[in-house]
Design a protein around this motif. Sequence first.
Motif, short mmCIF file in Angstrom:
data_model
loop_
_atom_site.label_atom_id
_atom_site.label_comp_id
_atom_site.label_asym_id
_atom_site.label_seq_id
_atom_site.Cartn_x
_atom_site.Cartn_y
_atom_site.Cartn_z
N LYS A 1 -2.68 7.06 0.15
CA LYS A 1 -3.86 6.24 -0.12
C LYS A 1 -5.13 6.80 0.48
O LYS A 1 -6.21 6.27 0.28
CB LYS A 1 -3.64 4.81 0.41
CG LYS A 1 -2.46 4.10 -0.27
CD LYS A 1 -2.69 3.96 -1.76
CE LYS A 1 -1.54 3.26 -2.44
NZ LYS A 1 -1.74 3.08 -3.87
N ASN B 1 0.80 -1.21 0.00
CA ASN B 1 0.00 0.00 0.00
C ASN B 1 0.85 1.28 0.00
O ASN B 1 0.33 2.38 0.15
CB ASN B 1 -0.94 0.02 1.21
CG ASN B 1 -2.17 0.88 0.99
OD1 ASN B 1 -2.91 0.67 0.04
ND2 ASN B 1 -2.38 1.84 1.87
N ILE C 1 -5.81 -1.20 6.63
CA ILE C 1 -5.63 0.11 5.99
C ILE C 1 -6.53 1.14 6.66
O ILE C 1 -6.11 2.28 6.93
CB ILE C 1 -5.90 0.02 4.48
CG1 ILE C 1 -4.86 -0.87 3.80
CG2 ILE C 1 -5.91 1.41 3.85
CD1 ILE C 1 -3.43 -0.44 4.05
N TYR D 1 -6.85 -6.98 4.88
CA TYR D 1 -6.09 -5.87 4.28
C TYR D 1 -6.85 -4.55 4.42
O TYR D 1 -6.31 -3.55 4.89
CB TYR D 1 -5.81 -6.19 2.82
CG TYR D 1 -5.25 -5.04 2.00
CD1 TYR D 1 -3.89 -4.82 1.94
CD2 TYR D 1 -6.10 -4.19 1.28
CE1 TYR D 1 -3.37 -3.77 1.19
CE2 TYR D 1 -5.60 -3.15 0.53
CZ TYR D 1 -4.23 -2.94 0.48
OH TYR D 1 -3.73 -1.91 -0.25
#
Length: 431
Positions: free
Chosen positions: A419, A34, A382, A378
Amino acid sequence: MDKTKICITTLEYPPDIGGVGESVHRIAKMLINNGYEVHIVVFRSKQRLASDGTRRRASCTTKFQDNVFVHRIKSAIRSNVTEVQDFFSEIYFQIKYLHQKYNFNLFHAFFLNETGYVTTLLAKENNIPVINSVRGNDLHKHIFHPKNHAQIAWILENSDWVTFVSRDLLKRASIIAPSVKLKSSAFWNSIAPINFEQLPTPSLVNELSGIVIGSLGRFRDKKGIEFLLDACAELGKELDLTLLLVGDFVEKEREYWQQQIQQSQIGHRLCITGITSRQEALAYLPHLDIFAIPSVHDGCPNTLLEAMSASRAIIGTRVDAIAEIIEHGVDGLLVNPGNTKELTAGLRYLATQPQLRQKFGAAAKTKVTQQLAPSVEYQNWINVYQRALGRSEAAFLGIIGADAGTRGRRDAEKLISNKGRGQEAEGRREF
């Protein structure tokens, strides 16, 4: 823009053996993918002891391993017994030095004891956001030591975010530190697909006979193996079976377990592999008829997910994530922990119902593939990292003056990954 730098502190990391190490390794890979820069700091207080007369100065060795910076810290050994406060003082100094060198944007400690306090103290002193991840024993066992309670409560109160692998753990933490309810997530571990057909034939497979009931792991007090020994010894009077324990008992409890095996009178029906590689341990799973996990408490055990991936019929206890993942009568059976009578009855039922075992196994495989996939974990992680960084940004912006508003906002935004920012309201559960 420079990458956001994450510093994760942990008791173990591959090639070390252990579920926490596997989880940290999995999370590190997610973060790398990421766009984060990841540093893993590994230390353990047991390493401060030296019964063989060894002496050494403190050290920190760094290795770039699979695109991750892995820093292994060893405290100085100046005598046979190093006081624990001396150990943690040196660990603090070494992590502080790493922070001065790399300028971390966020700290993340796995396991409240050992790693949590020293990591959180350093983070708060440097106004860096910190995540603490509760794994199981920290709130199931260590919380009962009088010296640990205040420290654990302080860690929970001063975390920017706290993660849990079960709702039970979150509930207990919320009782100890009510503010946790506003800054927490509870979600399960994940597991990548396993191709069992490519695994080697395990060495003891020809010694297994009858219905094969098995369990995997490093067997110790919380695993409830004494109840499984008694249940299988009782069933062995009426059924041809083998109890296969893939792994071994922890050394400090070995005499206790030898005693329990003798008292259970399970005799030749018990087969213990001893410590094996993970590949060989997984290779035994397709040869089990029933996977038993009779834990007294257990967080979110990786072995459960591995057994589900192998389409095994599972019997577990109503504790932690075991009871949250397994739906009784749908993809496995659940019994109360410590209840040998219920465990015996459940094992007997599965042992005599081959079609039901197949049905449970297929349902377990479907669930682990869909609900415990790496992509699900995941996204959960995040979200956690973005929330922790977002809380830090908000706190920073709250203290800067109006005259410095534009410049301060720009500086704070450097903490945020490319992100994106944190999402949704705090405290949302990730199940």
